[in-house]
Design a protein around this motif. Structure first.
Motif, PDB file in Angstrom:
ATOM      1  N   PRO B  80      40.141   6.449 -37.840  1.00  0.00           N
ATOM      2  CA  PRO B  80      39.912   5.254 -38.663  1.00  0.00           C
ATOM      3  C   PRO B  80      41.037   4.234 -38.526  1.00  0.00           C
ATOM      4  O   PRO B  80      40.783   3.022 -38.485  1.00  0.00           O
ATOM      5  CB  PRO B  80      39.844   5.814 -40.089  1.00  0.00           C
ATOM      6  CG  PRO B  80      39.469   7.251 -39.915  1.00  0.00           C
ATOM      7  CD  PRO B  80      40.116   7.681 -38.649  1.00  0.00           C
ATOM      8  N   ILE B  81      42.284   4.723 -38.404  1.00  0.00           N
ATOM      9  CA  ILE B  81      43.421   3.803 -38.266  1.00  0.00           C
ATOM     10  C   ILE B  81      43.310   3.077 -36.921  1.00  0.00           C
ATOM     11  O   ILE B  81      43.548   1.866 -36.832  1.00  0.00           O
ATOM     12  CB  ILE B  81      44.752   4.583 -38.367  1.00  0.00           C
ATOM     13  CG1 ILE B  81      44.804   5.301 -39.727  1.00  0.00           C
ATOM     14  CG2 ILE B  81      45.947   3.665 -38.208  1.00  0.00           C
ATOM     15  CD1 ILE B  81      45.913   6.314 -39.847  1.00  0.00           C
ATOM     16  N   VAL B  84      40.858   0.241 -37.133  1.00  0.00           N
ATOM     17  CA  VAL B  84      41.413  -0.937 -37.816  1.00  0.00           C
ATOM     18  C   VAL B  84      42.356  -1.690 -36.878  1.00  0.00           C
ATOM     19  O   VAL B  84      42.253  -2.917 -36.727  1.00  0.00           O
ATOM     20  CB  VAL B  84      42.150  -0.497 -39.108  1.00  0.00           C
ATOM     21  CG1 VAL B  84      42.966  -1.648 -39.682  1.00  0.00           C
ATOM     22  CG2 VAL B  84      41.152   0.011 -40.137  1.00  0.00           C
ATOM     23  N   SER B  87      40.354  -3.460 -34.158  1.00  0.00           N
ATOM     24  CA  SER B  87      39.578  -4.596 -34.694  1.00  0.00           C
ATOM     25  C   SER B  87      40.473  -5.795 -34.959  1.00  0.00           C
ATOM     26  O   SER B  87      40.067  -6.939 -34.794  1.00  0.00           O
ATOM     27  CB  SER B  87      38.886  -4.200 -35.998  1.00  0.00           C
ATOM     28  OG  SER B  87      37.938  -3.217 -35.745  1.00  0.00           O
ATOM     29  N   ALA B  88      41.710  -5.514 -35.384  1.00  0.00           N
ATOM     30  CA  ALA B  88      42.609  -6.603 -35.749  1.00  0.00           C
ATOM     31  C   ALA B  88      43.337  -7.184 -34.540  1.00  0.00           C
ATOM     32  O   ALA B  88      43.797  -8.314 -34.596  1.00  0.00           O
ATOM     33  CB  ALA B  88      43.630  -6.103 -36.774  1.00  0.00           C
ATOM     34  N   SER B 262      28.555 -10.976 -31.708  1.00  0.00           N
ATOM     35  CA  SER B 262      29.716 -11.806 -32.051  1.00  0.00           C
ATOM     36  C   SER B 262      30.897 -10.890 -32.335  1.00  0.00           C
ATOM     37  O   SER B 262      30.741  -9.666 -32.387  1.00  0.00           O
ATOM     38  CB  SER B 262      29.406 -12.627 -33.303  1.00  0.00           C
ATOM     39  OG  SER B 262      29.196 -11.725 -34.375  1.00  0.00           O
ATOM     40  N   LEU B 263      32.056 -11.499 -32.563  1.00  0.00           N
ATOM     41  CA  LEU B 263      33.243 -10.710 -32.922  1.00  0.00           C
ATOM     42  C   LEU B 263      32.974  -9.906 -34.195  1.00  0.00           C
ATOM     43  O   LEU B 263      33.359  -8.742 -34.306  1.00  0.00           O
ATOM     44  CB  LEU B 263      34.442 -11.646 -33.105  1.00  0.00           C
ATOM     45  CG  LEU B 263      35.744 -11.023 -33.607  1.00  0.00           C
ATOM     46  CD1 LEU B 263      36.240  -9.942 -32.663  1.00  0.00           C
ATOM     47  CD2 LEU B 263      36.827 -12.094 -33.785  1.00  0.00           C
ATOM     48  N   THR B 264      32.282 -10.528 -35.145  1.00  0.00           N
ATOM     49  CA  THR B 264      31.972  -9.849 -36.409  1.00  0.00           C
ATOM     50  C   THR B 264      31.160  -8.573 -36.166  1.00  0.00           C
ATOM     51  O   THR B 264      31.473  -7.509 -36.716  1.00  0.00           O
ATOM     52  CB  THR B 264      31.186 -10.807 -37.330  1.00  0.00           C
ATOM     53  OG1 THR B 264      32.003 -11.939 -37.569  1.00  0.00           O
ATOM     54  CG2 THR B 264      30.810 -10.150 -38.634  1.00  0.00           C
ATOM     55  N   ARG B 267      33.379  -5.893 -34.498  1.00  0.00           N
ATOM     56  CA  ARG B 267      34.330  -5.310 -35.446  1.00  0.00           C
ATOM     57  C   ARG B 267      33.638  -4.401 -36.465  1.00  0.00           C
ATOM     58  O   ARG B 267      34.110  -3.300 -36.752  1.00  0.00           O
ATOM     59  CB  ARG B 267      35.027  -6.436 -36.218  1.00  0.00           C
ATOM     60  CG  ARG B 267      36.226  -7.010 -35.536  1.00  0.00           C
ATOM     61  CD  ARG B 267      36.713  -8.172 -36.371  1.00  0.00           C
ATOM     62  NE  ARG B 267      38.063  -8.560 -36.026  1.00  0.00           N
ATOM     63  CZ  ARG B 267      38.615  -9.695 -36.460  1.00  0.00           C
ATOM     64  NH1 ARG B 267      37.928 -10.520 -37.232  1.00  0.00           N
ATOM     65  NH2 ARG B 267      39.853  -9.999 -36.134  1.00  0.00           N
ATOM     66  N   LEU B 268      32.514  -4.879 -37.017  1.00  0.00           N
ATOM     67  CA  LEU B 268      31.822  -4.076 -38.036  1.00  0.00           C
ATOM     68  C   LEU B 268      31.361  -2.744 -37.441  1.00  0.00           C
ATOM     69  O   LEU B 268      31.415  -1.709 -38.103  1.00  0.00           O
ATOM     70  CB  LEU B 268      30.620  -4.842 -38.596  1.00  0.00           C
ATOM     71  CG  LEU B 268      30.948  -5.971 -39.579  1.00  0.00           C
ATOM     72  CD1 LEU B 268      29.681  -6.718 -39.969  1.00  0.00           C
ATOM     73  CD2 LEU B 268      31.645  -5.438 -40.825  1.00  0.00           C
ATOM     74  N   LEU B 271      34.406  -0.497 -37.296  1.00  0.00           N
ATOM     75  CA  LEU B 271      34.856  -0.072 -38.630  1.00  0.00           C
ATOM     76  C   LEU B 271      33.889   0.935 -39.246  1.00  0.00           C
ATOM     77  O   LEU B 271      34.302   1.875 -39.938  1.00  0.00           O
ATOM     78  CB  LEU B 271      35.023  -1.294 -39.549  1.00  0.00           C
ATOM     79  CG  LEU B 271      36.157  -2.245 -39.134  1.00  0.00           C
ATOM     80  CD1 LEU B 271      36.202  -3.451 -40.057  1.00  0.00           C
ATOM     81  CD2 LEU B 271      37.509  -1.531 -39.137  1.00  0.00           C
ATOM     82  N   LEU B 275      34.577   4.734 -40.659  1.00  0.00           N
ATOM     83  CA  LEU B 275      34.192   5.290 -41.967  1.00  0.00           C
ATOM     84  C   LEU B 275      33.486   6.644 -41.835  1.00  0.00           C
ATOM     85  O   LEU B 275      33.696   7.537 -42.649  1.00  0.00           O
ATOM     86  CB  LEU B 275      33.247   4.318 -42.694  1.00  0.00           C
ATOM     87  CG  LEU B 275      33.872   3.129 -43.415  1.00  0.00           C
ATOM     88  CD1 LEU B 275      32.778   2.226 -43.978  1.00  0.00           C
ATOM     89  CD2 LEU B 275      34.788   3.593 -44.549  1.00  0.00           C
TER      90      LEU B 275
END
Lengths: 33, 561
Positions: B80-81, B84, B87-88, B262-264, B267-268, B271, B275
Motif C-alpha cells: 500500500p505504501i 501511494v 501515485s504521487a 486519465s491520471l485520475t 492513480r485510483l 490505490l 486497499l
C-alpha cells in the motif's frame, strides 16, 4: 481531480487502512498465540 | 473431473477470452494497440491485481499458510505504501510524458544507453519468467489431473498468444478484469466451503484457537531477526522495495496502469490495489490455515503429491511406505485425542503442549516419507506444499466448484502470462525496434511488428515451458532472477527522480556495478533475496553519486520517442 487537494486524503486513507490492519493482525497474533 | 466441472472450466475460459477478443476487435492504430488508453479505474485495478496474481499465488499461498502459518502476509505490508509513493511521484511523470514504456522516461532523463540497458534487463528477466508462469501451473495440473504436460503448456500458451496478439493491451486488460472476478469469486466460495466443512460443533473462533495452538496464527512478527524471512520489518523495508521496483519499473505492470483514461483513473486503480491486496493475501493464507484445521479432524495424506506416493507403492520401497503409513495412522489418532482434550479446555497449557508434541510427531513422519521418496528417486520433488490446496479441492469440493477452482488457476496463469507477453512485445518494438532499427516506418508497419514480436515472445515462453522440466535448477534461478534485476532497475528510476544532478554515464556505471554486486552477493553470501532489492538500489544511488562527483553533470536528451 488531476491536481486536486483530495489526493493526500486518499493517500492517508490507504496508509491508515494498512495501519488498522497491522493493529488488527497484531491483536489476532496476541489472542491466538 | 466431473462433466459439470468441464462445462464450468471450458465455459468460463471461453467466455472470458471470447469477450476480451470481441471488445478489442478491429484495432488499427498502433497507439491504441500498445497503450489501450481508455480504461476506467476499476479495470486498471483488476488488471493490476490479475497481473500480479499468478497461478502459483493460488496454488502455493494456501500451502504456505498450511505449512508455516500466516506470517507471509507481512511481505505485502510495503505494497500500500508503494502504491501511494508511485501515485504521487512516477505515475504523473509517465502520464505527462505520454510514454508507452517505463524505459522511455529514462532517455528523457538520462540517455539512450541507460534506457536500453534497463529495457534489456527487463526483457531478460520477464522473458524467462513468462515461460515459468505457464510451466509452474501446468506441471501441477498435469500431475494431479493426469493431463499430458506438454499439451497443457501448449494450450495455455496458444490461447494467451491468440488474444494478446489479436487485441493488444486492451484485450489483455478486458480479459484480466473478468479473470480477476473469477479468481476472487472462486477463492471466496472456496473459503466459505472450507468453513462449512469444519466439524459442526466447531466455531470459527475454535478453529483459530486450534491453528494458534499449533503456531499458525503468527500473523505479525516484530522481532528484528534477519534470519527470519518474513517479519514486520522485512515487509516494510525489503517488501516495500520489491513492490516499488515491481510496480514502478516492470513494464508488465506499468502498461496496465498507463492504460487508464486519465491520471485520475490510473492513480485510483493503483490505490484500490493498495486497499485490497493485503486483505486478499490474508484470506488466501487463512484458507490454507483452515485446511490445516480441517486436517486435524480428517486424516491427511502422508505426502500431498499422490503421484509420487503411487510411484513408491509400485516400487521396491512399498513395504516401508506401508509401515510409515500405519505409524502415521496411529500418531494421527493420538493427536486427535490430544485435540479433543484441547478443545474441552483450550486455556490449559498442558493440553496445548500435548497437541503440539503430537503435531511434531506427524511432521517427523512426513519428513521420513519425503526422505523415502528422495531415496527412491533423487530427482523427485519432495516439496509438496504446492499440492495441498489443489488436492483438497479435488477430494472434498462438490462438482462444479472443482471446475471453477481449476478455472481460477487457469485464469491466473493466463492473466500473468498475457501481461508479460504484451509488455515484452511493446518494449521490444518501442525501446529497440522503433528507436534504433526502423525509426521512420508507418503505423501499419509498427502494428505488424508489435504483433510479430508478441508472437515471438510467446514462442520463447512456450518453448521455455516445454524444456523447463529438464532443467530443475533453472526454475529456481528464474525465481531468484527477478530479485537480482529489480534492485538496480529501481535504483535508476530513483536517481532519475530525486538526484537531478546525476547524468546518464554516471547512472549507467551505477547499474553495471550494482548488477555485478548483487550477483556477487547472490553467489557468495546467505543474505535473504528480499534484501537484494535494497542492496542493488542503494548501490546504483551510491555509485552514481560517486561518478557524478568526479564528472560534470550531463544535460538530458529531450527525445522520448
Amino acid at each position: 481531480m488531476e491536481d486536486d487537494r483530495r489526493w493526500p486524503a486518499l493517500y492517508w486513507l490507504v496508509i491508515g487502512t494498512l495501519a488498522a490492519q497491522v493493529i488488527a493482525y497484531s491483536i489476532l497474533t496476541r489472542v491466538y498465540q | 473431473m466431473n462433466p459439470i466441472d468441464w462445462v464450468v472450466l471450458i465455459g468460463s475460459l471461453a467466455l472470458i477470452v471470447g469477450y476480451g477478443t470481441w471488445r478489442s476487435r478491429g484495432i488499427r492504430s498502433v497507439d491504441t494497440y500498445l497503450r489501450g488508453g481508455s480504461e476506467r479505474w476499476i479495470t486498471v485495478a483488476l488488471a493490476v491485481m490479475a497481473t500480479q496474481a499468478s497461478a502459483i499465488t493460488f496454488l502455493s499461498t494456501p500451502g504456505q499458510g498450511y505449512e508455516d502459518g500466516m506470517g507471509f502476509v507481512q511481505f505485502y505490508f510495503g505494497l500500500p505504501i508503494a502504491m501511494v509513493i508511485l501515485s504521487a511521484t512516477i505515475v504523473p511523470i509517465y502520464k505527462k510524458l505520454k510514454v508507452y514504456t517505463a524505459y522511455q522516461y529514462l532517455e528523457s532523463r538520462f540517455d539512450l544507453k541507460t534506457r536500453q540497458l534497463t529495457a534489456f534487463l527487463f526483457l531478460v528477466q520477464r522473458g524467462l519468467a513468462a515461460g515459468l508462469s505457464i510451466y509452474a501451473p501446468a506441471i501441477i495440473l498435469s500431475t494431479v489431473l493426469g493431463w499430458p504436460l506438454h499439451l497443457t503448456n501448449l494450450i495455455i500458451g496458444a490461447v494467451v498468444v491468440f488474444y494478446t496478439v489479436s487485441g493488444g493491451t486492451r484485450a489483455v486488460n478486458q480479459t484480466q478484469t473478468h479473470q480477476m472476478t473469477v479468481m476472487l469469486a472462486g477463492m471466496a466460495l472456496a473459503f466459505g466451503f472450507i468453513l462449512y466443512r469444519l466439524p459442526g460443533q466447531m466455531s470459527f473462533g475454535d478453529a483459530l484457537g486450534v491453528a494458534g495452538a499449533l503456531g499458525k496464527m503468527n500473523v505479525v512478527d516484530y522481532s528484528p531477526r534477519v534470519d527470519t524471512r518474513y517479519t514486520f520489518w522485512s515487509g516494510m523495508t525489503g517488501g516495500l522495495f520489491v513492490q516499488l521496483a515491481y510496480f514502478g519499473t516492470d513494464q508488465s505492470q506499468v502498461q496496465r496502469y498507463l492504460s487508464g483514461a486519465s491520471l485520475t483513473e490510473s492513480r485510483l486503480g493503483l490505490l484500490f490495489n493498495g486497499l485490497v491486496k493485503v486483505p486478499m493475501q490474508f484470506f488466501i493464507l487463512l484458507l490454507g490455515v483452515l485446511i490445516f484445521v480441517f486436517y486435524q479432524f480428517n486424516r491427511p495424506p502422508v505426502f500431498f503429491n499422490e503421484a509420487e506416493l503411487a510411484r513408491i507403492r509400485a516400487g521396491p520401497q512399498a513395504a516401508r511406505l506401508q509401515e510409515l503409513e500405519s505409524e502415521y495412522d496411529r500418531v494421527f489418532d493420538e493427536k486427535k485425542s490430544a485435540l479433543d482434550r484441547f478443545l474441552s479446555s483450550p486455556r490449559s497449557s498442558a493440553t496445548g503442549q500435548a497437541l503440539r508434541s503430537a503435531e511434531l510427531k506427524i511432521r517427523a513422519i512426513r519428513d521420513r516419507a519425503k526422505a523415502l521418496i528422495a531415496s527412491a528417486d533423487p530427482r523427485a520433488e519432495t516439496k509438496d506444499s504446492d499440492y495441498i490446496f489443489i488436492q483438497f479441492v479435488l477430494r472434498h469440493f462438490p462438482p462444479g466448484l472443482v471446475g471453477l477452482l481449476v478455472a481460477v488457476i487457469f485464469c491466473a496463469a493466463m492473466s500473468a502470462t498475457a501481461a508479460a507477453l504484451n509488455a515484452l512485445g511493446t518494449t521490444t518494438v518501442v525501446d529497440f525496434y522503433q528507436r534504433s532499427l526502423r525509426p521512420n516506418a508507418g503505423n501499419d508497419h509498427y502494428l505488424l511488428a508489435a504483433k510479430l514480436f508478441t508472437v515471438g515472445w510467446g514462442l520463447v515462453a512456450v518453448l521455455f515451458a516445454a524444456f523447463a522440466s529438464l532443467l530443475d535448477n533453472l526454475i529456481q534461478a528464474v525465481n531468484i532472477l527477478g530479485s537480482i534485476f529489480y534492485g538496480p532497475m529501481l535504483g535508476v528510476f530513483l536517481v532519475g527522480f530525486f538526484l537531478k544532478r546525476v547524468g546518464g554515464t554516471a547512472v549507467f556505471a551505477g547499474i553495471v556495478v550494482a548488477q555485478l554486486l548483487v550477483i556477487l552477493v547472490f553467489v557468495f553470501s546467505r543474505i535473504g533475496f528480499l534484501w537484494y532489492n535494497v542492496i542493488g538500489c542503494a548501490a546504483v544511488v551510491a555509485v552514481s553519486l560517486i561518478f557524478s562527483a568526479r564528472r560534470p553533470p550531463v544535460s538530458p536528451t529531450p527525445s522520448t520517442a
